[in-house]
Motif scaffolding. Structure first.
Motif, PDB file in Angstrom:
ATOM      1  N   PRO A   1      -1.784  -8.987  11.460  1.00 40.84           N
ATOM      2  CA  PRO A   1      -1.959  -9.620  10.146  1.00 40.84           C
ATOM      3  C   PRO A   1      -2.807  -8.763   9.217  1.00 40.84           C
ATOM      4  N   GLY A   2      -2.317  -8.581   8.005  1.00 43.32           N
ATOM      5  CA  GLY A   2      -3.069  -7.821   7.023  1.00 43.32           C
ATOM      6  C   GLY A   2      -2.854  -6.327   7.083  1.00 43.32           C
ATOM      7  N   VAL A   3      -1.992  -5.854   7.990  1.00 43.26           N
ATOM      8  CA  VAL A   3      -1.724  -4.417   8.113  1.00 43.26           C
ATOM      9  C   VAL A   3      -0.254  -4.160   7.787  1.00 43.26           C
ATOM     10  N   ASP A   4      -0.011  -3.321   6.796  1.00 39.29           N
ATOM     11  CA  ASP A   4       1.344  -2.948   6.412  1.00 39.29           C
ATOM     12  C   ASP A   4       1.628  -1.529   6.893  1.00 39.29           C
ATOM     13  N   VAL A   5       2.722  -1.354   7.611  1.00 37.51           N
ATOM     14  CA  VAL A   5       3.153  -0.033   8.073  1.00 37.51           C
ATOM     15  C   VAL A   5       4.413   0.333   7.307  1.00 37.51           C
ATOM     16  N   VAL A   6       4.366   1.452   6.579  1.00 31.16           N
ATOM     17  CA  VAL A   6       5.482   1.823   5.710  1.00 31.16           C
ATOM     18  C   VAL A   6       5.829   3.295   5.904  1.00 31.16           C
ATOM     19  N   ASP A   7       7.118   3.567   6.055  1.00 34.25           N
ATOM     20  CA  ASP A   7       7.624   4.939   6.081  1.00 34.25           C
ATOM     21  C   ASP A   7       7.899   5.352   4.638  1.00 34.25           C
ATOM     22  N   PHE A   8       7.013   6.165   4.060  1.00 37.77           N
ATOM     23  CA  PHE A   8       7.185   6.610   2.680  1.00 37.77           C
ATOM     24  C   PHE A   8       7.976   7.909   2.586  1.00 37.77           C
ATOM     25  N   GLY A   9       8.157   8.600   3.708  1.00 35.30           N
ATOM     26  CA  GLY A   9       8.909   9.848   3.657  1.00 35.30           C
ATOM     27  C   GLY A   9       8.298  10.817   2.668  1.00 35.30           C
ATOM     28  N   ILE A  10       9.092  11.223   1.667  1.00 32.23           N
ATOM     29  CA  ILE A  10       8.602  12.139   0.630  1.00 32.23           C
ATOM     30  C   ILE A  10       8.415  11.412  -0.705  1.00 32.23           C
TER      31      ILE A  10
ATOM     32  N   ASN B   1       9.112  14.848   5.777  1.00 33.02           N
ATOM     33  CA  ASN B   1      10.534  15.079   5.570  1.00 33.02           C
ATOM     34  C   ASN B   1      11.210  15.224   6.935  1.00 33.02           C
ATOM     35  N   VAL B   2      12.045  14.261   7.292  1.00 37.09           N
ATOM     36  CA  VAL B   2      12.663  14.254   8.620  1.00 37.09           C
ATOM     37  C   VAL B   2      13.674  15.378   8.793  1.00 37.09           C
ATOM     38  N   PHE B   3      14.026  16.055   7.704  1.00 38.57           N
ATOM     39  CA  PHE B   3      14.991  17.153   7.790  1.00 38.57           C
ATOM     40  C   PHE B   3      14.319  18.507   7.990  1.00 38.57           C
ATOM     41  N   LEU B   4      12.982  18.494   8.119  1.00 38.01           N
ATOM     42  CA  LEU B   4      12.244  19.747   8.301  1.00 38.01           C
ATOM     43  C   LEU B   4      11.446  19.715   9.601  1.00 38.01           C
ATOM     44  N   GLY B   5      12.119  19.389  10.680  1.00 37.59           N
ATOM     45  CA  GLY B   5      11.498  19.456  11.995  1.00 37.59           C
ATOM     46  C   GLY B   5      10.239  18.626  12.120  1.00 37.59           C
ATOM     47  N   ASP B   6       9.129  19.282  12.435  1.00 32.25           N
ATOM     48  CA  ASP B   6       7.877  18.575  12.711  1.00 32.25           C
ATOM     49  C   ASP B   6       7.273  17.910  11.483  1.00 32.25           C
TER      50      ASP B   6
ATOM     51  N   GLY C   1       6.146  10.251  -2.699  1.00 38.38           N
ATOM     52  CA  GLY C   1       4.731  10.256  -3.038  1.00 38.38           C
ATOM     53  C   GLY C   1       4.380   9.341  -4.187  1.00 38.38           C
ATOM     54  N   MET C   2       5.243   9.251  -5.197  1.00 38.57           N
ATOM     55  CA  MET C   2       4.967   8.380  -6.335  1.00 38.57           C
ATOM     56  C   MET C   2       4.925   6.920  -5.896  1.00 38.57           C
ATOM     57  N   ASP C   3       5.874   6.519  -5.046  1.00 37.19           N
ATOM     58  CA  ASP C   3       5.875   5.142  -4.544  1.00 37.19           C
ATOM     59  C   ASP C   3       4.592   4.844  -3.775  1.00 37.19           C
ATOM     60  N   LEU C   4       4.134   5.817  -3.008  1.00 39.30           N
ATOM     61  CA  LEU C   4       2.912   5.627  -2.233  1.00 39.30           C
ATOM     62  C   LEU C   4       1.706   5.473  -3.152  1.00 39.30           C
ATOM     63  N   ALA C   5       1.633   6.286  -4.195  1.00 35.23           N
ATOM     64  CA  ALA C   5       0.510   6.179  -5.133  1.00 35.23           C
ATOM     65  C   ALA C   5       0.488   4.812  -5.810  1.00 35.23           C
ATOM     66  N   TYR C   6       1.665   4.292  -6.148  1.00 42.99           N
ATOM     67  CA  TYR C   6       1.723   2.962  -6.758  1.00 42.99           C
ATOM     68  C   TYR C   6       1.374   1.877  -5.738  1.00 42.99           C
ATOM     69  N   ALA C   7       1.770   2.070  -4.486  1.00 42.39           N
ATOM     70  CA  ALA C   7       1.424   1.090  -3.452  1.00 42.39           C
ATOM     71  C   ALA C   7      -0.085   0.971  -3.297  1.00 42.39           C
ATOM     72  N   LEU C   8      -0.796   2.068  -3.497  1.00 42.60           N
ATOM     73  CA  LEU C   8      -2.252   2.051  -3.361  1.00 42.60           C
ATOM     74  C   LEU C   8      -2.931   1.275  -4.485  1.00 42.60           C
ATOM     75  N   GLN C   9      -2.172   0.880  -5.514  1.00 43.95           N
ATOM     76  CA  GLN C   9      -2.744   0.068  -6.585  1.00 43.95           C
ATOM     77  C   GLN C   9      -2.856  -1.399  -6.180  1.00 43.95           C
ATOM     78  N   ARG C  10      -2.292  -1.757  -5.033  1.00 48.47           N
ATOM     79  CA  ARG C  10      -2.410  -3.128  -4.547  1.00 48.47           C
ATOM     80  C   ARG C  10      -3.798  -3.345  -3.955  1.00 48.47           C
ATOM     81  N   ASP C  11      -3.987  -4.445  -3.251  1.00 44.75           N
ATOM     82  CA  ASP C  11      -5.348  -4.820  -2.831  1.00 44.75           C
ATOM     83  C   ASP C  11      -5.760  -4.195  -1.509  1.00 44.75           C
ATOM     84  N   TYR C  12      -5.189  -3.067  -1.138  1.00 42.39           N
ATOM     85  CA  TYR C  12      -5.579  -2.418   0.114  1.00 42.39           C
ATOM     86  C   TYR C  12      -7.020  -1.929   0.031  1.00 42.39           C
ATOM     87  N   VAL C  13      -7.794  -2.252   1.052  1.00 43.72           N
ATOM     88  CA  VAL C  13      -9.163  -1.750   1.123  1.00 43.72           C
ATOM     89  C   VAL C  13      -9.227  -0.468   1.940  1.00 43.72           C
TER      90      VAL C  13
END
Length: 264
Positions: free
Chosen positions: A131-140, A108-113, A142-154
């Motif tokens: 190539p093959g590396v996705d960098v994503v700012d998920f912030g807070i 959370n960028v509104f809570l300092g560190d 968490g649900m979006d991140l959990a769904y992203a992990l359903q893709r083919d990431y090893v």
């Protein structure tokens, strides 16, 4: 599908795995999908195993504008074929042989560190992409991140601020144990990596390789809109640490074991 199968399947002596380009050759020609998809070029997303132990190759069409929906395991954009129904083309779509890696900035960028992970993700996103590396700012999100992990990431690298009793700015790399799915509901607000992994497990899958890069915060409980001095001073080092971990994970995920390939 019951779950993930081997990392690769051998088709006519050619290893086929995530990122491989194949031509579809449906055998049955029993429905409209078989007729329409016959001869189309597709990208292998994963090899999966059904409840009866049979293996299937999950693919998305190379020219499908909704291919990202297939990668997210949504119906209508993701198809399953046996090894006998695909023709390897000997190409990959640019991702490493071992599959894709996700770098997830959390905080959370509104809570300092607490914004440490977000800042590292932004710094990485500004650099030359791998190539093959996705960098994503998920912030807070968490649900979006959990769904992203359903893709083919090893593999996934979480980058987060976490108090562990060290001096502010101390970097730590953790290798969490795979979460158990005990059936309990997971609170989705303000999720940390452990909760994200538990929810991802309940949704269906967790990448085989998981690392967490933690930074000891000076404070995360005040409405501050910038990082503290000790934490900001470690952003460059943390960025390099994440890049090193990613390359190690790409190498590790692409190293076959005795059970990684299924002969045709």
């Amino acid at each position: 599908m019951a779950g993930r199968g081997p990392a690769e399947v051998l088709v006519a002596g050619v290893p086929v795995g995530p990122g491989s380009k194949v031509r579809l050759r449906p055998r049955s020609q029993a429905d409209i999908f078989d007729l329409v998809l016959d001869g189309r070029v597709a990208i292998v997303e994963s090899v999966e195993q059904d409840d009866e132990g049979a293996f299937h190759v999950a693919v998305t069409l190379d020219d499908d504008p909704g291919r990202d929906l297939g990668e997210a395991r949504l119906p209508g954009h993701r198809f399953f074929y046996s090894a006998e129904e695909i023709e390897p083309l000997g190409e990959r779509d640019g991702r490493p042989a071992g599959g894709r890696v996700l770098v997830a900035g959390i905080g959370n960028v509104f809570l300092g560190d607490d914004g440490f992970g977000v800042e590292v993700a932004r710094r990485l996103a500004d650099q030359t992409p791998v190539p093959g590396v996705d960098v994503v700012d998920f912030g807070i999100r968490g649900m979006d991140l959990a769904y992203a992990l359903q893709r083919d990431y090893v593999a996934v690298v979480f980058v987060d601020a976490a108090p562990r009793g060290h001096a502010p700015g101390t970097l730590t790399v953790l290798e969490p144990e795979p979460p158990d799915d005990d059936g309990a509901l997971v609170e989705t607000h303000g999720m940390d990596p452990v909760r994200v992994l538990r929810l991802a497990r309940q949704l269906g899958r967790v990448p085989a390789l998981v690392r967490v890069v933690c930074c000891e915060p000076a404070t995360v409980d005040e409405a501050l809109f910038e990082l503290s001095g000790p934490v900001r001073a470690m952003i460059d080092e943390a960025t390099n640490l994440v890049k090193s971990l990613v390359m190690d994970m790409i190498t590790e995920s692409g190293r076959p074991s005795s059970g990684d390939r299924l002969p045709r």
